[in-house]
Design a protein around this motif. Structure first.
Motif, short mmCIF file in Angstrom:
data_model
loop_
_atom_site.label_atom_id
_atom_site.label_comp_id
_atom_site.label_asym_id
_atom_site.label_seq_id
_atom_site.Cartn_x
_atom_site.Cartn_y
_atom_site.Cartn_z
N UNK A 129 -4.05 11.44 6.61
CA UNK A 129 -5.18 12.03 5.87
C UNK A 129 -5.44 11.28 4.56
N UNK A 130 -4.36 10.79 3.93
CA UNK A 130 -4.54 10.00 2.70
C UNK A 130 -5.40 8.77 3.01
N UNK A 131 -5.13 8.17 4.17
CA UNK A 131 -5.90 6.98 4.57
C UNK A 131 -7.35 7.38 4.85
N UNK A 132 -7.51 8.48 5.62
CA UNK A 132 -8.86 8.97 5.97
C UNK A 132 -9.70 9.26 4.74
N UNK A 133 -9.05 9.81 3.71
CA UNK A 133 -9.79 10.21 2.50
C UNK A 133 -9.92 9.05 1.52
N UNK A 134 -9.49 7.84 1.92
CA UNK A 134 -9.57 6.63 1.06
C UNK A 134 -8.84 6.82 -0.25
N UNK A 135 -7.69 7.50 -0.20
CA UNK A 135 -6.91 7.70 -1.43
C UNK A 135 -5.99 6.49 -1.63
N UNK A 136 -6.05 5.90 -2.82
CA UNK A 136 -5.22 4.71 -3.09
C UNK A 136 -3.83 5.16 -3.48
N UNK A 137 -2.83 4.58 -2.83
CA UNK A 137 -1.46 4.94 -3.18
C UNK A 137 -0.76 3.72 -3.77
N UNK A 138 -0.33 3.81 -5.03
CA UNK A 138 0.43 2.72 -5.65
C UNK A 138 1.89 3.14 -5.66
N UNK A 139 2.68 2.53 -4.76
CA UNK A 139 4.11 2.88 -4.69
C UNK A 139 4.88 2.03 -5.69
N UNK A 140 6.13 2.43 -5.96
CA UNK A 140 7.01 1.74 -6.91
C UNK A 140 6.31 1.56 -8.26
N UNK A 141 5.74 2.62 -8.75
CA UNK A 141 4.92 2.59 -9.96
C UNK A 141 5.18 3.86 -10.77
#
Ligand SMILES: Cc1cc2nc3c(=O)[nH]c(=O)nc-3n(C[C@H](O)[C@H](O)[C@H](O)COP(=O)(O)OP(=O)(O)OC[C@H]3O[C@@H](n4cnc5c(N)ncnc54)[C@H](O)[C@@H]3O)c2cc1C
Ligand code: SF4
Length: 389
Positions: free
Chosen positions: A286-298
């Motif tokens: 769903x995160x991908x579907x909603x175009x949510x940007x995920x910055x890991x190790x941050x």
């Protein structure tokens, strides 16, 4: 179809899932369930048209069978489902929720219960409190819940409506609470747990984790906590760019709510690796579907108020010898956020120690799941019964 109906299976989907069930005699799905719901049995009942037996089977094990079916993660019964070895696991939680939604007609039957004259105070009307109250009432105790808000359901009320319609919590509560043995004082915050023992034979504390964790960064006061945001999402501006700090399912719920509420961009900042995020596969998709940007190790370093909103400064992290550490000289500023939401966890109130005070649910175990909070509430009722018998 109404928004609320979309979360259930259609008639055809329900039949298809039931037909895939292998009726495993060793019942791995039941053994994996913290409250020991028995999917093999309730699927078999429904298949044979015994829908009321299916409803009873679910309710006997789970006082929030409908709600639980809607949000239970796939790490319990579905992980154990034999069908996964052939193709993919039966969607047991959704089957359960759909059976409750389509076929539940009556209320929990307390008619054979003999009151035993003992009174238990339960602090907190979330899932653990509900489970403790219903289990005690079934044994003849008067179960009196003290709830600080004006609603039953606890943290479940923070879950966005598109994932968990409020009416499901209301239906579960209406089903189990129709007895004079259970009552609730709303808008009542209990400060002195032990003082209740003057009027009650025992106290079960199920107050969850009402305090938001602290990031300890400069400008933290500019962040909105996940609790405030999810309680009153309409109160906050979400038309611009929104940052969510945190990587669990609560952070994901904040991100979805902002995205669906009209934010033009939602950026999540996650301290650890993408694969460490405490979310389900469905939430990840769903995160991908909603175009949510995920910055890991941050990790966030500071928040600054500027004329065009808020500037977030973050730095990169890395794992060294299995330990997470900040990478030196990797700080950078991201300007222009309209809102920064902090969803990095919560913690319980301080506990007291007394032989007639028992803790259950998230305040005992730390943030868990609905089904685990229910199991914990049931276990606390059993423990209290043993103490008083
Ligand atoms: C945003 C969000 C999403 C979630 N998503 C999922 C999910 O998808 N699947 C899943 O299984 N679980 C999910 N959970 C977790 C689940 O909701 C919790 O594990 C569960 O609600 C814990 O139940 P509890 O009864 O222990 O505590 P809570 O639900 O926190 O209930 C505690 C209650 O005690 C009351 N209270 C606190 N202090 C006092 C006091 N002093 N006096 C009187 N009352 C008091 C509170 O108002 C509250 O009603 C989610 C939680 C959140 C916040
Ligand atoms: S493990 Fe899966 S296939 Fe087997 S009885 Fe349970 S739900 Fe049906």
């Amino acid at each position: 179809m109404s928004e609320a109906k979309k979360v259930y299976l259609s008639k055809v989907q329900l039949k298809a899932e039931q037909d895939r069930c292998l009726n495993c005699k060793n019942e791995p799905c039941m053994h994996a369930c913290p409250v020991h719901c028995n999917p093999r049995a309730f699927i078999e009942y429904t298949k044979n048209g015994n829908t009321q037996d299916a409803v009873k089977n679910i309710s006997d094990a789970n006082p929030m069978g409908q709600t639980c079916g809607l949000i239970c993660p796939d790490k319990f019964c579905m992980k154990a489902c034999t069908r996964a070895k052939i193709d993919f696991a039966i969607n047991i939680p959704k089957v359960q929720a759909t059976i409750m939604e389509n076929f539940r007609t009556e209320k929990e039957d307390y008619s054979s219960v003999e009151p035993n004259g003992k009174k238990i105070a339960i602090i907190g009307g979330g899932p653990a409190g509900i489970a403790a109250a219903t289990s005690l009432a079934k044994k003849g105790y008067i179960a009196h819940i003290f709830e600080k808000t004006d609603k039953i359901g606890g943290a479940l009320n923070l879950i966005p409506q598109n994932r968990l319609p409020q009416e499901s919590i209301d239906k579960d509560w209406a089903f189990v609470s129709d007895t004079p043995l259970i009552s609730v004082n709303f808008n009542t915050s209990v400060k002195d747990v032990v003082a209740l023992l003057t009027d009650y034979d025992g106290v079960i504390v199920t107050t969850g984790e009402p305090n938001t964790a602290i990031l300890n960064i400069k400008g933290e006061e500019h962040c909105v906590s996940h609790m405030d945001y999810l309680k009153y999402p309409d109160k906050y501006v979400t038309s611009g760019k929104v940052a969510v700090i945190g990587g669990g399912n609560v952070a994901a719920d904040c991100a979805f709510t902002a995205a669906k509420g009209g934010a033009e961009q939602v950026d999540m900042f996650v301290r650890r690796k993408l694969s460490d995020m405490r979310i389900s596969k469905a939430e990840y998709l769903e995160l991908i579907d909603e175009h949510i940007n995920v910055s890991a190790l941050c990790s966030p370093e500071s928040v600054e108020k500027t004329p065009d909103g808020y500037t977030l400064t973050v730095h990169r992290n890395r794992f060294r010898d299995g330990k997470l550490e900040a990478v030196p000289e990797t700080s950078f500023k991201i300007p222009g956020f309209a809102l920064i939401i902090k969803a990095v966890g919560s913690f319980a109130d301080e506990k007291v120690s007394h032989e007639k005070v028992i803790y259950a649910g998230d305040c005992k175990t730390g943030g868990s799941t609905l089904v685990e909070a229910l199991a914990s509430g049931k276990a606390a009722a059993e423990e209290m019964h043993l103490k008083l018998s």
